[in-house]
Motif scaffolding. Sequence first.
Motif, PDB file in Angstrom:
ATOM      1  N   ASN A   7       0.892  -1.256  -0.033  1.00  0.00           N
ATOM      2  CA  ASN A   7      -0.065   0.003  -0.039  1.00  0.00           C
ATOM      3  C   ASN A   7       0.882   1.228  -0.145  1.00  0.00           C
ATOM      4  O   ASN A   7       1.612   1.512   1.004  1.00  0.00           O
ATOM      5  N   ASN A  10      -2.121   6.268   1.102  1.00  0.00           N
ATOM      6  CA  ASN A  10      -3.375   6.282   1.938  1.00  0.00           C
ATOM      7  C   ASN A  10      -3.767   7.414   2.775  1.00  0.00           C
ATOM      8  O   ASN A  10      -4.297   7.413   3.978  1.00  0.00           O
ATOM      9  N   HIS A  13      -9.241   8.703   0.997  1.00  0.00           N
ATOM     10  CA  HIS A  13      -9.998   7.751  -0.086  1.00  0.00           C
ATOM     11  C   HIS A  13      -9.368   8.157  -1.421  1.00  0.00           C
ATOM     12  O   HIS A  13      -9.344   9.404  -1.760  1.00  0.00           O
ATOM     13  N   GLN A  15      -9.861   6.575  -4.982  1.00  0.00           N
ATOM     14  CA  GLN A  15     -10.440   5.741  -5.832  1.00  0.00           C
ATOM     15  C   GLN A  15     -10.079   5.659  -7.310  1.00  0.00           C
ATOM     16  O   GLN A  15     -10.017   6.801  -7.806  1.00  0.00           O
ATOM     17  N   TYR A  30      -6.763   9.965  -9.113  1.00  0.00           N
ATOM     18  CA  TYR A  30      -7.549   9.469  -8.453  1.00  0.00           C
ATOM     19  C   TYR A  30      -8.763  10.189  -7.972  1.00  0.00           C
ATOM     20  O   TYR A  30      -8.819  11.393  -8.087  1.00  0.00           O
ATOM     21  N   ASN A 283      -6.735  -0.640  -6.197  1.00  0.00           N
ATOM     22  CA  ASN A 283      -7.341  -0.245  -4.844  1.00  0.00           C
ATOM     23  C   ASN A 283      -7.567  -1.643  -4.182  1.00  0.00           C
ATOM     24  O   ASN A 283      -7.599  -2.633  -4.787  1.00  0.00           O
ATOM     25  N   GLY A 288     -11.315   1.932  -2.634  1.00  0.00           N
ATOM     26  CA  GLY A 288     -10.281   2.992  -2.553  1.00  0.00           C
ATOM     27  C   GLY A 288     -10.273   3.523  -1.107  1.00  0.00           C
ATOM     28  O   GLY A 288      -9.383   4.470  -1.012  1.00  0.00           O
ATOM     29  N   ILE A 292      -4.101   3.310  -2.342  1.00  0.00           N
ATOM     30  CA  ILE A 292      -3.582   2.701  -3.427  1.00  0.00           C
ATOM     31  C   ILE A 292      -2.577   1.823  -3.293  1.00  0.00           C
ATOM     32  O   ILE A 292      -1.485   2.285  -2.421  1.00  0.00           O
TER      33      ILE A 292
END
Length: 298
Positions: A7, A10, A13, A15, A30, A283, A288, A292
């Motif tokens: 990851n 973060n 959110h 998405q 995103y 995601n 999401g 990501i």
Amino acid sequence: MWNKKGNIFNDHHSQVPVVDEYDNFYRIYYSTRIEGKSNPMFVDVDKEDPNKILNKSNDPILKLGEKGSFDWAGIMPTEIVTVGNKKFLYYIGWSLRMDVPYHNNLGLAISDDNGETWEKFSKGPVLSTSYKEPGYIGTVSIMIEDGLWSMWYLSCLDWVESEYGMEPTYDIKYATSTNGVDWYPTGITCIPLDGDEGGISATRVLKINNEYQMWYSIRNKLDYRDNINNSYRIKKSTSKDGINWIKDNSIELDISENSEWENIMVCYPYILKTKNKLIMFYNGNGFGKTGIGYAVKE
């Protein structure tokens, strides 16, 4: 076999990652959520080590439309194409309805300064509901070959009334264009739904060794948000002509049960091809909500 690298972003959110390649970095567009509405932002990561964050946007790169417009309730990037000295950023414009939760159409923004600033091409969408496309339009993948623009896009088939509320079902259809603005739905279904499948989204098409390869996320019809038996997984199909596809039901990228960020679902893949490997940004949980991640395939 895909090798997961973890990851990488973060903050909030983030998405549907959509990736633009520069000399030394990847710019990942995103959609985040501000007051419940999708807003487009980006993060830049090092090409050699995408775990290294180099830059990120502080504010959305496009403003939501005025009330009554097709994108007043949200803007979600879905594809980027470089055309000469311009960049075309295609986005999903969100609006709300009374009978079902939302309606989506495809918008376009253009950059003349290498992605530093963006202007909407028009007040209306470039692909929208019509007699040729009666449902809504979602995520898209675009390829240009010999002057023909091909688009594989999420096409809403219908809505299912259930204990979970009104749930959409959607497959992947095919549209063409000669300029990237005027799109013509063909009515061809490239990836149909089978059995209990309820949605196929975020296709990414590459041509590798004269074969079209398509990655996408797929879920079941109902109870797919928190139920790992029904939630999104990433799969792949292949084609010789980009229209007739062989659907592979095996899982290309699965969840990681011991990982807090992707132990329920994996979704919305965006794949890049380098000289010796493929890179997938995607995601995990909550569409999401947990950010990501990326994986590589040598």
